[in-house]
Design an enzyme around this catalytic site. Structure first.
Site, PDB file in Angstrom:
ATOM      1  CE  LYS A   1      -3.587   2.237   2.848  1.00 21.27           C
ATOM      2  NZ  LYS A   1      -4.513   2.596   1.785  1.00 21.27           N
TER       3      LYS A   1
ATOM      4  CB  THR B   1      -3.750   6.885   2.386  1.00 24.26           C
ATOM      5  OG1 THR B   1      -4.979   6.801   3.110  1.00 24.26           O
ATOM      6  CG2 THR B   1      -3.078   8.210   2.677  1.00 24.26           C
TER       7      THR B   1
ATOM      8  CD  GLU C   1      -5.689   3.211  -0.976  1.00 25.00           C
ATOM      9  OE1 GLU C   1      -5.382   2.489  -0.007  1.00 25.00           O
ATOM     10  OE2 GLU C   1      -6.085   4.370  -0.849  1.00 25.00           O
TER      11      GLU C   1
END
EC number: 3.5.1.135
Length: 105
Positions: A21, A24, A74
């Site tokens: 990831k 955000t 993500e």
């Protein structure tokens, strides 16, 4: 006012720590960071610190503009990403993509 820390749901901790990831998506209130800024990262649920990140950049993006590339960053599929955004920010169209890198301890 710049954020002085950032939180993530515990379910995202492994993805962040593994480097899977790398972005955000946040609302305007949580978009106040600058390139190069270093932030401590904690869990949303218990405020437990688990790493530090450095901000690479911040880019406005609309919900309708999200692509498979965003989902990959993500570590999700695009439908999963849209579902998570709808759960966290119901009805919100304008988001901010914060790209980051984890700082090794």
């Amino acid at each position: 006012m710049l954020l002085n820390k950032i939180t993530f749901f515990e379910r995202f901790e492994h993805d962040i720590l593994s480097g899977a990831k790398t972005i955000t998506l946040r609302d305007e209130a949580e978009s106040h960071v600058i390139t190069g800024q270093i932030l401590p990262v904690s869990t949303f649920e218990t405020d437990r610190w688990f790493c530090d990140i450095q901000i690479i950049d911040v880019t406005p993006v609309k919900l309708t503009e999200l692509t498979e590339m965003h989902a990959k960053q993500e570590n999700m599929t695009l439908p999963q990403l849209r579902d998570v955004i709808a759960e966290i920010y119901p009805g919100l169209e304008q988001l901010f993509m914060i790209r980051f890198r984890i700082l090794l301890q």
